[in-house]
Design a protein around this motif. Sequence first.
Motif, PDB file in Angstrom:
ATOM      1  N   ARG A  67     -22.016  84.129 111.692  1.00 15.84           N
ATOM      2  CA  ARG A  67     -21.663  84.368 113.099  1.00 15.84           C
ATOM      3  C   ARG A  67     -22.575  85.424 113.721  1.00 15.84           C
ATOM      4  O   ARG A  67     -23.026  85.267 114.868  1.00 15.84           O
ATOM      5  CB  ARG A  67     -20.200  84.806 113.207  1.00 15.84           C
ATOM      6  CG  ARG A  67     -19.208  83.706 112.837  1.00 15.84           C
ATOM      7  CD  ARG A  67     -19.442  82.432 113.641  1.00 15.84           C
ATOM      8  NE  ARG A  67     -18.614  81.324 113.226  1.00 15.84           N
ATOM      9  CZ  ARG A  67     -17.462  80.986 113.761  1.00 15.84           C
ATOM     10  NH1 ARG A  67     -16.975  81.685 114.766  1.00 15.84           N
ATOM     11  NH2 ARG A  67     -16.785  79.949 113.312  1.00 15.84           N
ATOM     12  N   PHE A  88     -19.475  84.079 106.161  1.00 13.41           N
ATOM     13  CA  PHE A  88     -18.938  83.877 107.507  1.00 13.41           C
ATOM     14  C   PHE A  88     -19.462  84.951 108.454  1.00 13.41           C
ATOM     15  O   PHE A  88     -19.936  84.647 109.557  1.00 13.41           O
ATOM     16  CB  PHE A  88     -17.412  83.898 107.471  1.00 13.41           C
ATOM     17  CG  PHE A  88     -16.779  83.696 108.816  1.00 13.41           C
ATOM     18  CD1 PHE A  88     -16.649  82.416 109.353  1.00 13.41           C
ATOM     19  CD2 PHE A  88     -16.321  84.775 109.565  1.00 13.41           C
ATOM     20  CE1 PHE A  88     -16.083  82.223 110.610  1.00 13.41           C
ATOM     21  CE2 PHE A  88     -15.757  84.591 110.815  1.00 13.41           C
ATOM     22  CZ  PHE A  88     -15.632  83.315 111.339  1.00 13.41           C
ATOM     23  N   TRP A  89     -19.379  86.204 108.046  1.00 12.82           N
ATOM     24  CA  TRP A  89     -19.840  87.309 108.894  1.00 12.82           C
ATOM     25  C   TRP A  89     -21.320  87.166 109.214  1.00 12.82           C
ATOM     26  O   TRP A  89     -21.738  87.279 110.377  1.00 12.82           O
ATOM     27  CB  TRP A  89     -19.565  88.649 108.210  1.00 12.82           C
ATOM     28  CG  TRP A  89     -19.918  89.847 109.035  1.00 12.82           C
ATOM     29  CD1 TRP A  89     -19.099  90.538 109.883  1.00 12.82           C
ATOM     30  CD2 TRP A  89     -21.196  90.516 109.094  1.00 12.82           C
ATOM     31  NE1 TRP A  89     -19.776  91.593 110.467  1.00 12.82           N
ATOM     32  CE2 TRP A  89     -21.060  91.595 110.004  1.00 12.82           C
ATOM     33  CE3 TRP A  89     -22.416  90.307 108.467  1.00 12.82           C
ATOM     34  CZ2 TRP A  89     -22.115  92.453 110.295  1.00 12.82           C
ATOM     35  CZ3 TRP A  89     -23.479  91.159 108.767  1.00 12.82           C
ATOM     36  CH2 TRP A  89     -23.315  92.221 109.672  1.00 12.82           C
ATOM     37  N   SER A 145     -19.624  84.248 122.744  1.00 10.54           N
ATOM     38  CA  SER A 145     -18.425  83.721 122.091  1.00 10.54           C
ATOM     39  C   SER A 145     -18.609  82.233 121.854  1.00 10.54           C
ATOM     40  O   SER A 145     -19.350  81.560 122.580  1.00 10.54           O
ATOM     41  CB  SER A 145     -17.174  83.948 122.953  1.00 10.54           C
ATOM     42  OG  SER A 145     -16.914  85.323 123.115  1.00 10.54           O
ATOM     43  N   THR A 147     -10.195  84.628 110.967  1.00 14.46           N
ATOM     44  CA  THR A 147     -10.806  83.716 109.998  1.00 14.46           C
ATOM     45  C   THR A 147     -11.420  84.493 108.845  1.00 14.46           C
ATOM     46  O   THR A 147     -11.246  84.135 107.672  1.00 14.46           O
ATOM     47  CB  THR A 147     -11.883  82.853 110.679  1.00 14.46           C
ATOM     48  OG1 THR A 147     -11.293  82.116 111.747  1.00 14.46           O
ATOM     49  CG2 THR A 147     -12.523  81.890 109.683  1.00 14.46           C
ATOM     50  N   TYR A 148     -12.149  85.546 109.178  1.00 10.46           N
ATOM     51  CA  TYR A 148     -12.776  86.399 108.158  1.00 10.46           C
ATOM     52  C   TYR A 148     -11.724  86.940 107.194  1.00 10.46           C
ATOM     53  O   TYR A 148     -11.884  86.883 105.974  1.00 10.46           O
ATOM     54  CB  TYR A 148     -13.506  87.541 108.869  1.00 10.46           C
ATOM     55  CG  TYR A 148     -14.084  88.591 107.956  1.00 10.46           C
ATOM     56  CD1 TYR A 148     -15.392  88.485 107.485  1.00 10.46           C
ATOM     57  CD2 TYR A 148     -13.334  89.718 107.583  1.00 10.46           C
ATOM     58  CE1 TYR A 148     -15.937  89.463 106.664  1.00 10.46           C
ATOM     59  CE2 TYR A 148     -13.877  90.692 106.762  1.00 10.46           C
ATOM     60  CZ  TYR A 148     -15.166  90.562 106.303  1.00 10.46           C
ATOM     61  OH  TYR A 148     -15.687  91.528 105.479  1.00 10.46           O
ATOM     62  N   LEU A 174     -17.399  90.598 115.485  1.00 12.62           N
ATOM     63  CA  LEU A 174     -16.641  89.361 115.548  1.00 12.62           C
ATOM     64  C   LEU A 174     -15.565  89.468 116.622  1.00 12.62           C
ATOM     65  O   LEU A 174     -15.015  90.548 116.844  1.00 12.62           O
ATOM     66  CB  LEU A 174     -15.974  89.071 114.195  1.00 12.62           C
ATOM     67  CG  LEU A 174     -16.867  89.062 112.959  1.00 12.62           C
ATOM     68  CD1 LEU A 174     -16.024  88.801 111.710  1.00 12.62           C
ATOM     69  CD2 LEU A 174     -17.972  88.025 113.081  1.00 12.62           C
ATOM     70  N   GLU A 228     -10.467  85.938 117.071  1.00 13.21           N
ATOM     71  CA  GLU A 228     -10.266  84.733 116.259  1.00 13.21           C
ATOM     72  C   GLU A 228     -11.172  84.744 115.027  1.00 13.21           C
ATOM     73  O   GLU A 228     -10.765  84.341 113.931  1.00 13.21           O
ATOM     74  CB  GLU A 228     -10.535  83.482 117.091  1.00 13.21           C
ATOM     75  CG  GLU A 228     -10.285  82.180 116.342  1.00 13.21           C
ATOM     76  CD  GLU A 228     -10.515  80.956 117.201  1.00 13.21           C
ATOM     77  OE1 GLU A 228     -10.668  79.872 116.621  1.00 13.21           O
ATOM     78  OE2 GLU A 228     -10.551  81.087 118.439  1.00 13.21           O
ATOM     79  N   GLU A 229     -12.402  85.213 115.200  1.00 14.46           N
ATOM     80  CA  GLU A 229     -13.327  85.287 114.068  1.00 14.46           C
ATOM     81  C   GLU A 229     -12.863  86.299 113.036  1.00 14.46           C
ATOM     82  O   GLU A 229     -12.997  86.073 111.828  1.00 14.46           O
ATOM     83  CB  GLU A 229     -14.727  85.650 114.574  1.00 14.46           C
ATOM     84  CG  GLU A 229     -15.392  84.530 115.347  1.00 14.46           C
ATOM     85  CD  GLU A 229     -16.643  84.970 116.071  1.00 14.46           C
ATOM     86  OE1 GLU A 229     -17.483  84.101 116.351  1.00 14.46           O
ATOM     87  OE2 GLU A 229     -16.771  86.178 116.381  1.00 14.46           O
TER      88      GLU A 229
END
Length: 231
Positions: A55, A51-52, A74, A38-39, A31, A34-35
Amino acid sequence: MVKVGTKMFIYWVKTPSGLTSRQLQDRLDLLDFEERVTYANYKVDFKKIEFWVGRCLAKMALGHLLNVQPSDISFTKNEYGKLFLENQSEPPYFNISHTNEMVVCAVSADSEMGIDVEKTLVAPFEVMDHVYVSEEIDWVNAQRDMNAKLHAFYMVWTRKEAVMKAVGKGFSLPPLSFTIPFDEEQVRDHELHYYTFEPMTGYMISIATRLLSEQSQTYEVREVQVAELLY
C-alpha cells in the motif's frame, strides 16, 4: 501512422529478511482506517509487512505521478478485489503484486495493466495441466535444462496472472481459457503488450498492458528501499 508512446513506471522493493512489523508500528498512519484494520487482521508478520509495503509503495508511486502527498491517496476495489483510486476507475492506473520478500507496483498515466512477481527457485510443475494450455506445457517441457525450464514455467505463470489482473477479474478468469505469447522479453498480441524481466536473481516480474493498436510502450524500472517508504 505515427505511434503514440506510453510510459509505465515499475517500482520494486526487496524487503530485508530481518524486518518485523514492530519496526513499522510508528508509520501505520500511512494507512487509512480500513487498511489498518486489514493490517491488524493478518496473523503472521510477513503478511503484515507485505500489505504495508504494497500500500505504501503504491501511494508513493501514485504520489510521484500525480504530484500529491502519498497520505492524500485512498483506494477502493472492484468486485474481484482489484484496487483503483477512490472515486476513480480511469487513469491513472496501477497494480500491485507480492511474493516472498518482494513487492512490486506498476503505475501508468494512460494504460491499464496487470503485474505479477514470483520467486523462481522451485516450481510446481505438476499444476501445469490445470493452468497451462497444451502449447504452453510443451514449450516449458522442451527446455534444455532445469534452469531454463524454471524460467519458462514462470514466464508463462507470471504473464497469465498479469493478464487476469489487467482485465480486472483475477482468478475468476479461468487460466485455461486463454494463452499468452512466450519466449520473448517484450512481445505483444492482438490486445496486450507483455514485458518480463528479472529484477534480481530468483525473482521474475511480468506486466501485461492493455494498449490501443497505434500505441508503443516503454518502461522505467526503479528499486525502492523500505527506508524510503518510512520517510
